[in-house]
Design a protein around this motif. Structure first.
Motif, PDB file in Angstrom:
ATOM      1  N   GLU A 231       1.017  -1.009  -0.022  1.00 58.18           N
ATOM      2  CA  GLU A 231      -0.191   0.087   0.049  1.00 58.18           C
ATOM      3  C   GLU A 231       0.986   1.309   0.118  1.00 58.18           C
ATOM      4  OE1 GLU A 231      -1.600   0.974   3.632  1.00 58.18           O
ATOM      5  OE2 GLU A 231      -3.487   1.490   2.766  1.00 58.18           O
TER       6      GLU A 231
ATOM      7  N   GLU B 230       4.812 -11.016   7.708  1.00 53.56           N
ATOM      8  CA  GLU B 230       4.122 -10.230   7.060  1.00 53.56           C
ATOM      9  C   GLU B 230       2.823 -10.989   6.301  1.00 53.56           C
ATOM     10  OE1 GLU B 230       3.872  -7.224   6.853  1.00 53.56           O
ATOM     11  OE2 GLU B 230       2.753  -6.785   5.223  1.00 53.56           O
TER      12      GLU B 230
ATOM     13  N   ARG C 241       0.184 -11.252   9.352  1.00 56.17           N
ATOM     14  CA  ARG C 241      -0.029 -10.095   9.493  1.00 56.17           C
ATOM     15  C   ARG C 241      -1.071  -9.607   8.615  1.00 56.17           C
ATOM     16  NH1 ARG C 241      -0.457  -5.156   8.466  1.00 56.17           N
ATOM     17  NH2 ARG C 241       0.681  -5.404   6.803  1.00 56.17           N
ATOM     18  N   LEU C 242      -1.066  -9.694   6.990  1.00 58.59           N
ATOM     19  CA  LEU C 242      -1.945  -9.723   5.935  1.00 58.59           C
ATOM     20  C   LEU C 242      -3.348 -10.513   6.193  1.00 58.59           C
ATOM     21  CD1 LEU C 242       0.406  -8.824   3.186  1.00 58.59           C
ATOM     22  CD2 LEU C 242      -1.098  -7.523   3.914  1.00 58.59           C
TER      23      LEU C 242
ATOM     24  N   THR D 295      -4.665 -11.456   9.013  1.00 61.67           N
ATOM     25  CA  THR D 295      -5.330 -11.031  10.221  1.00 61.67           C
ATOM     26  C   THR D 295      -5.992  -9.621   9.455  1.00 61.67           C
ATOM     27  OG1 THR D 295      -3.942 -11.674  11.545  1.00 61.67           O
ATOM     28  CG2 THR D 295      -5.060 -10.024  12.464  1.00 61.67           C
ATOM     29  N   GLU D 296      -5.239  -8.589   8.810  1.00 60.05           N
ATOM     30  CA  GLU D 296      -5.689  -7.714   8.182  1.00 60.05           C
ATOM     31  C   GLU D 296      -6.715  -8.056   7.218  1.00 60.05           C
ATOM     32  OE1 GLU D 296      -5.687  -4.822   9.124  1.00 60.05           O
ATOM     33  OE2 GLU D 296      -6.271  -3.532   6.964  1.00 60.05           O
ATOM     34  N   ARG D 297      -6.892  -8.870   6.516  1.00 58.39           N
ATOM     35  CA  ARG D 297      -7.812  -9.265   5.371  1.00 58.39           C
ATOM     36  C   ARG D 297      -9.015  -9.944   6.205  1.00 58.39           C
ATOM     37  NH1 ARG D 297      -6.807 -10.615   0.306  1.00 58.39           N
ATOM     38  NH2 ARG D 297      -5.003 -10.086  -0.678  1.00 58.39           N
TER      39      ARG D 297
ATOM     40  N   ARG E   1     -10.031  -8.484   9.438  1.00 57.28           N
ATOM     41  CA  ARG E   1     -10.614  -7.308   9.620  1.00 57.28           C
ATOM     42  C   ARG E   1     -11.420  -6.344   8.660  1.00 57.28           C
ATOM     43  NH1 ARG E   1     -10.338  -1.993   9.136  1.00 57.28           N
ATOM     44  NH2 ARG E   1      -8.518  -2.321   7.622  1.00 57.28           N
ATOM     45  N   ARG E   2     -10.624  -6.343   7.641  1.00 52.95           N
ATOM     46  CA  ARG E   2     -11.002  -5.662   6.328  1.00 52.95           C
ATOM     47  C   ARG E   2     -12.404  -6.325   5.829  1.00 52.95           C
ATOM     48  NH1 ARG E   2      -9.428  -5.193   0.242  1.00 52.95           N
ATOM     49  NH2 ARG E   2      -9.170  -7.403   0.556  1.00 52.95           N
TER      50      ARG E   2
ATOM     51  N   LYS F 268      -6.626  -2.294   2.735  1.00 55.12           N
ATOM     52  CA  LYS F 268      -6.159  -3.204   3.619  1.00 55.12           C
ATOM     53  C   LYS F 268      -4.785  -2.504   3.830  1.00 55.12           C
ATOM     54  CE  LYS F 268      -4.644  -6.850   0.440  1.00 55.12           C
ATOM     55  NZ  LYS F 268      -5.412  -6.271  -0.762  1.00 55.12           N
ATOM     56  N   HIS F 269      -4.218  -2.442   5.141  1.00 48.90           N
ATOM     57  CA  HIS F 269      -3.014  -1.782   5.330  1.00 48.90           C
ATOM     58  C   HIS F 269      -1.991  -2.669   5.156  1.00 48.90           C
ATOM     59  CE1 HIS F 269      -5.548   1.516   6.938  1.00 48.90           C
ATOM     60  NE2 HIS F 269      -6.202   0.833   7.579  1.00 48.90           N
ATOM     61  N   ALA F 270      -0.933  -2.455   4.653  1.00 53.84           N
ATOM     62  CA  ALA F 270       0.137  -3.420   4.091  1.00 53.84           C
ATOM     63  C   ALA F 270       1.366  -2.704   4.163  1.00 53.84           C
ATOM     64  CB  ALA F 270      -0.061  -3.742   2.893  1.00 53.84           C
TER      65      ALA F 270
END
Ligand code: AMP
Ligand code: ZN
Ligand code: FE
Ligand code: FE
Length: 300
Positions: free
Chosen positions: A82, A105, A108-109, A111-113, A115-116, A181-183
């Motif tokens: 991002e 990473e 983490r992605l 988990t972020e996916r 959340r999104r 999504k935060h990356a």
């Protein structure tokens, strides 16, 4: 190589070459890794890279199927990044899947996916086109959740006519239910793929909003190539990126970004020659220190 790389007009036998950007059910494709390989063999490809979003989960199945079918397997990943609010995708080839930073990473992605996906589902609910979270998870299986899984649930529930309709009206970047999504930033993602022993290739730049200066920063960080040939690039865009790529002495690749049989793009729709693949492979840094990869990986 010209902008016709990967097409019969490119001068190679029709159907040969390498498809370097392919998804399976390990992310948001609809064919299992072995089924993807079977399609690649049917298409007469010499080899393929499995490049699922933010996971290397499908490598063993795809590598075994490639060995049986006589295809070369190129281990890959499509890492989400991002930059200045823009979503940027980087293809990493020959990375060490046991590299601690890359593993962290990917975790983490994932988990972020998650959340999104929850935010997107709440937005859809508020827009009156809610779909069941459990059903989305069922469709996703063990894959990191992506918008195509949500789109598929919407189509199934009658909330959208097809995947494109779900994206156009609700899920595309900037659409009413979209959530970024935060990356990692673009340069950090390039460095991570290099640190993990791989080469980084910028995916489908013509389909991405490229923030000012990002390409230069990624080149300075060690970007090895650019996916100039992609079904989302018209010939002018592909030619413009080839020019930029050659000017920076990077390697221009071409690939289908195959996602399965529910989308019109076929595996091998764009391909890269063996000679170009060899140039890409030569960009790989071989650190003196022993990496954590197992012996099986080192043969790739
Ligand atoms: P995500 O990883 O959740 O950000 O979703 C990205 C994926 O969604 C891409 O790899 C494509 O498979 C798919 N996608 C993105 N934009 C569209 C679109 N406009 N129509 C259909 N599929 C799309
Ligand atoms: Zn995808
Ligand atoms: Fe992508
Ligand atoms: Fe992709």
């Amino acid at each position: 190589m010209t902008s016709s790389e990967g097409t019969p007009e490119g001068g190679r036998r029709a159907g040969g070459g390498y498809d370097l950007h392919v998804h399976s059910t390990c992310s948001d494709g609809t064919c299992a890794p072995a089924a993807v390989v079977a399609l690649a063999a049917q298409a007469g490809l010499e080899g393929l890279a499995l490049t699922d979003h933010d996971t290397t989960e499908g490598w063993d199945e795809a590598a075994a199927a490639c060995a049986l079918a006589g295809l070369e397997f190129v281990p890959g990943i499509e890492l989400s990044a991002e930059d200045c609010g823009a979503s940027v995708h980087l293809l990493g080839y020959w990375v060490d899947r046991g590299h601690p930073g890359l593993l962290a990473e990917c975790r983490r992605l994932r988990t972020e996916r998650d959340r999104r996906a929850r935010v997107i589902l709440a937005r859809l609910e508020a827009l009156g086109v809610g779909v069941d979270e459990e059903r989305v998870r069922e469709i996703g299986g063990s894959a990191p959740l992506g918008r195509p899984h949500i789109a598929a649930a919407m189509v199934e529930a009658g909330a959208a006519a097809d995947l494109d309709d779900a994206f156009d009206r609700f899920l595309a970047d900037g659409a009413p239910a979209w959530e970024p999504k935060h990356a990692l930033g673009g340069t950090e993602a390039v460095r991570l793929l290099r640190d993990a022993g791989g080469v980084a290739v910028l995916a489908h730049p013509g389909c991405t909003r490229m923030p000012d200066g990002l390409f230069d920063r990624m080149v300075a960080a060690g970007l090895a190539g650019v996916e100039c040939g992609h079904p989302g690039h018209d010939p002018e865009i592909a030619a413009a990126w080839e020019l930029e790529t050659r000017r920076r002495e990077l390697v221009p690749t071409a690939a289908s970004d195959f996602h399965g049989t529910q989308k019109p793009v076929k595996i091998g729709a764009r391909t890269t020659t063996a000679a170009t693949l060899a140039r890409l492979r030569a960009r790989r840094q071989r650190p003196a220190a022993c990496r954590t990869s197992n012996r099986e990986d080192s043969s790739w």
